[in-house]
Design a protein around this motif. Sequence first.
Motif, PDB file in Angstrom:
ATOM      1  N   ALA A   1       6.674  28.652  -1.739  1.00  0.00           N
ATOM      2  CA  ALA A   1       5.408  29.412  -1.537  1.00  0.00           C
ATOM      3  C   ALA A   1       4.616  28.968  -0.177  1.00  0.00           C
ATOM      4  O   ALA A   1       3.523  29.492   0.391  1.00  0.00           O
ATOM      5  CB  ALA A   1       4.344  29.312  -2.706  1.00  0.00           C
ATOM      6  N   GLY A   2       5.315  27.893   0.341  1.00  0.00           N
ATOM      7  CA  GLY A   2       4.778  27.480   1.569  1.00  0.00           C
ATOM      8  C   GLY A   2       3.865  26.170   1.496  1.00  0.00           C
ATOM      9  O   GLY A   2       3.421  25.657   2.450  1.00  0.00           O
ATOM     10  N   TYR A   3       3.652  25.769   0.293  1.00  0.00           N
ATOM     11  CA  TYR A   3       2.607  24.722  -0.074  1.00  0.00           C
ATOM     12  C   TYR A   3       3.011  23.451   0.027  1.00  0.00           C
ATOM     13  O   TYR A   3       4.345  23.217  -0.302  1.00  0.00           O
ATOM     14  CB  TYR A   3       1.989  24.788  -1.339  1.00  0.00           C
ATOM     15  CG  TYR A   3       0.823  25.968  -1.513  1.00  0.00           C
ATOM     16  CD1 TYR A   3      -0.370  25.705  -1.184  1.00  0.00           C
ATOM     17  CD2 TYR A   3       1.290  27.269  -1.991  1.00  0.00           C
ATOM     18  CE1 TYR A   3      -1.451  26.901  -1.136  1.00  0.00           C
ATOM     19  CE2 TYR A   3       0.453  28.292  -2.044  1.00  0.00           C
ATOM     20  CZ  TYR A   3      -0.991  28.037  -1.647  1.00  0.00           C
ATOM     21  OH  TYR A   3      -1.738  29.107  -1.713  1.00  0.00           O
ATOM     22  N   VAL A   4       2.512  22.203   0.644  1.00  0.00           N
ATOM     23  CA  VAL A   4       3.389  21.049   0.733  1.00  0.00           C
ATOM     24  C   VAL A   4       2.756  20.182  -0.529  1.00  0.00           C
ATOM     25  O   VAL A   4       1.449  20.279  -0.727  1.00  0.00           O
ATOM     26  CB  VAL A   4       2.664  20.370   1.961  1.00  0.00           C
ATOM     27  CG1 VAL A   4       3.246  18.845   2.403  1.00  0.00           C
ATOM     28  CG2 VAL A   4       2.943  20.963   3.163  1.00  0.00           C
ATOM     29  N   GLN A   5       3.904  19.756  -1.229  1.00  0.00           N
ATOM     30  CA  GLN A   5       3.460  18.917  -2.427  1.00  0.00           C
ATOM     31  C   GLN A   5       4.189  17.641  -2.133  1.00  0.00           C
ATOM     32  O   GLN A   5       5.100  17.312  -1.194  1.00  0.00           O
ATOM     33  CB  GLN A   5       4.229  19.589  -3.546  1.00  0.00           C
ATOM     34  CG  GLN A   5       3.515  20.953  -3.710  1.00  0.00           C
ATOM     35  CD  GLN A   5       4.045  21.702  -4.968  1.00  0.00           C
ATOM     36  OE1 GLN A   5       5.348  21.691  -5.021  1.00  0.00           O
ATOM     37  NE2 GLN A   5       3.286  22.455  -5.926  1.00  0.00           N
ATOM     38  N   THR A   6       3.819  16.691  -3.150  1.00  0.00           N
ATOM     39  CA  THR A   6       4.516  15.346  -3.081  1.00  0.00           C
ATOM     40  C   THR A   6       5.349  15.406  -4.156  1.00  0.00           C
ATOM     41  O   THR A   6       5.316  15.631  -5.210  1.00  0.00           O
ATOM     42  CB  THR A   6       3.500  14.002  -3.286  1.00  0.00           C
ATOM     43  OG1 THR A   6       2.758  14.280  -4.527  1.00  0.00           O
ATOM     44  CG2 THR A   6       2.291  14.187  -2.260  1.00  0.00           C
TER      45      THR A   6
ATOM     46  N   SER B   1       0.859  -1.317  -0.081  1.00  0.00           N
ATOM     47  CA  SER B   1      -0.016  -0.020   0.237  1.00  0.00           C
ATOM     48  C   SER B   1       0.743   1.302  -0.150  1.00  0.00           C
ATOM     49  O   SER B   1       0.347   2.305  -0.238  1.00  0.00           O
ATOM     50  CB  SER B   1      -0.994   0.013   1.022  1.00  0.00           C
ATOM     51  OG  SER B   1      -0.024   0.209   2.468  1.00  0.00           O
ATOM     52  N   CYS B   2       2.166   1.244   0.440  1.00  0.00           N
ATOM     53  CA  CYS B   2       3.018   2.343   0.258  1.00  0.00           C
ATOM     54  C   CYS B   2       3.278   2.940  -1.169  1.00  0.00           C
ATOM     55  O   CYS B   2       3.592   1.849  -1.948  1.00  0.00           O
ATOM     56  CB  CYS B   2       4.221   2.058   1.377  1.00  0.00           C
ATOM     57  SG  CYS B   2       3.839   1.608   2.794  1.00  0.00           S
ATOM     58  N   THR B   3       3.435   3.848  -1.380  1.00  0.00           N
ATOM     59  CA  THR B   3       4.013   4.471  -2.537  1.00  0.00           C
ATOM     60  C   THR B   3       5.198   4.961  -2.384  1.00  0.00           C
ATOM     61  O   THR B   3       5.597   5.690  -1.343  1.00  0.00           O
ATOM     62  CB  THR B   3       2.937   5.108  -3.381  1.00  0.00           C
ATOM     63  OG1 THR B   3       2.723   6.492  -2.319  1.00  0.00           O
ATOM     64  CG2 THR B   3       1.586   4.492  -3.561  1.00  0.00           C
ATOM     65  N   ASP B   4       6.084   5.461  -3.248  1.00  0.00           N
ATOM     66  CA  ASP B   4       7.687   6.013  -3.209  1.00  0.00           C
ATOM     67  C   ASP B   4       7.158   7.558  -3.516  1.00  0.00           C
ATOM     68  O   ASP B   4       7.870   8.080  -4.403  1.00  0.00           O
ATOM     69  CB  ASP B   4       8.391   5.452  -4.267  1.00  0.00           C
ATOM     70  CG  ASP B   4       8.704   3.859  -4.047  1.00  0.00           C
ATOM     71  OD1 ASP B   4       8.848   3.641  -2.795  1.00  0.00           O
ATOM     72  OD2 ASP B   4       9.003   3.133  -4.970  1.00  0.00           O
ATOM     73  N   PHE B   5       6.567   7.963  -2.349  1.00  0.00           N
ATOM     74  CA  PHE B   5       6.589   9.357  -2.634  1.00  0.00           C
ATOM     75  C   PHE B   5       6.873  10.069  -1.062  1.00  0.00           C
ATOM     76  O   PHE B   5       6.760   9.524  -0.027  1.00  0.00           O
ATOM     77  CB  PHE B   5       4.975  10.087  -2.887  1.00  0.00           C
ATOM     78  CG  PHE B   5       4.529   9.774  -4.225  1.00  0.00           C
ATOM     79  CD1 PHE B   5       4.643  10.750  -4.974  1.00  0.00           C
ATOM     80  CD2 PHE B   5       4.122   8.510  -4.797  1.00  0.00           C
ATOM     81  CE1 PHE B   5       4.460  10.591  -6.606  1.00  0.00           C
ATOM     82  CE2 PHE B   5       3.840   8.431  -6.239  1.00  0.00           C
ATOM     83  CZ  PHE B   5       3.968   9.376  -6.999  1.00  0.00           C
TER      84      PHE B   5
END
Length: 227
Positions: free
Chosen positions: A63-68, A52-56
């Motif tokens: 800008a302070g935004y959280v991204q994958t 179920s785990c992904t490599d991200f």
Amino acid sequence: MKKKKIISVLLFFLVGIKCFSQVGINTANPEAALDINGDLRIRTTEKCLGESCTDFILVRNNAGYVQTVSKEQLSASNAKSYVAGTGISGVILVSISGVTNWGKILFDKKVIDENNDFDITNNTFTAPTDGIYQLYVQYKISSAVSAGELGIGIFVKKGTNEPELVAEESYVNISVLGIPVSPATRKTQTMVALKSGDQVYFGAKSSLPSLDLLSGTSSLFTINQVK
């Protein structure tokens, strides 16, 4: 009656969340669904196990935004350039435009070049990213050469500028009683700061007009991106 008040408060809260889709903590003007102006602390997180785990991973942009970011993207951004090549059948030269007595060394084999940064067709290295690069080149004369000065050099071409000789080693061929006493190997190295798109190539110097002078020698070069 007490239950009705609790239900009314919950309904008001839920309706308020629906109407105001952006929630701000420590800010009156949220710019995202959840805008936190301050530190974020998470005491516990769920462990990811199995398929179920992904490599991200999560990263924060400017800008302070959280991204994958995927593992492939992360490894690609950190990939450095490592190149090595040889001239196993001899040093072949072609003239360098605007540079007198120098010829570009044509290497016929790439030993290492995982990112394909060195073009074997024109024997030119193109820097993939801004960074610090360690450059080394040498050729070895296999037999006595009757010439004046022989040398080796490293050229860097930045943008539309003319190629610049950034490192050089040259010796005048000297013989004593018919025995050559000059070093058989010419080599030089340097460390340079390159921008993405800057080019590097290697040259041999001869005081004679013929560029077939070094056809009986062997050559090699290495390029290491250290930062």
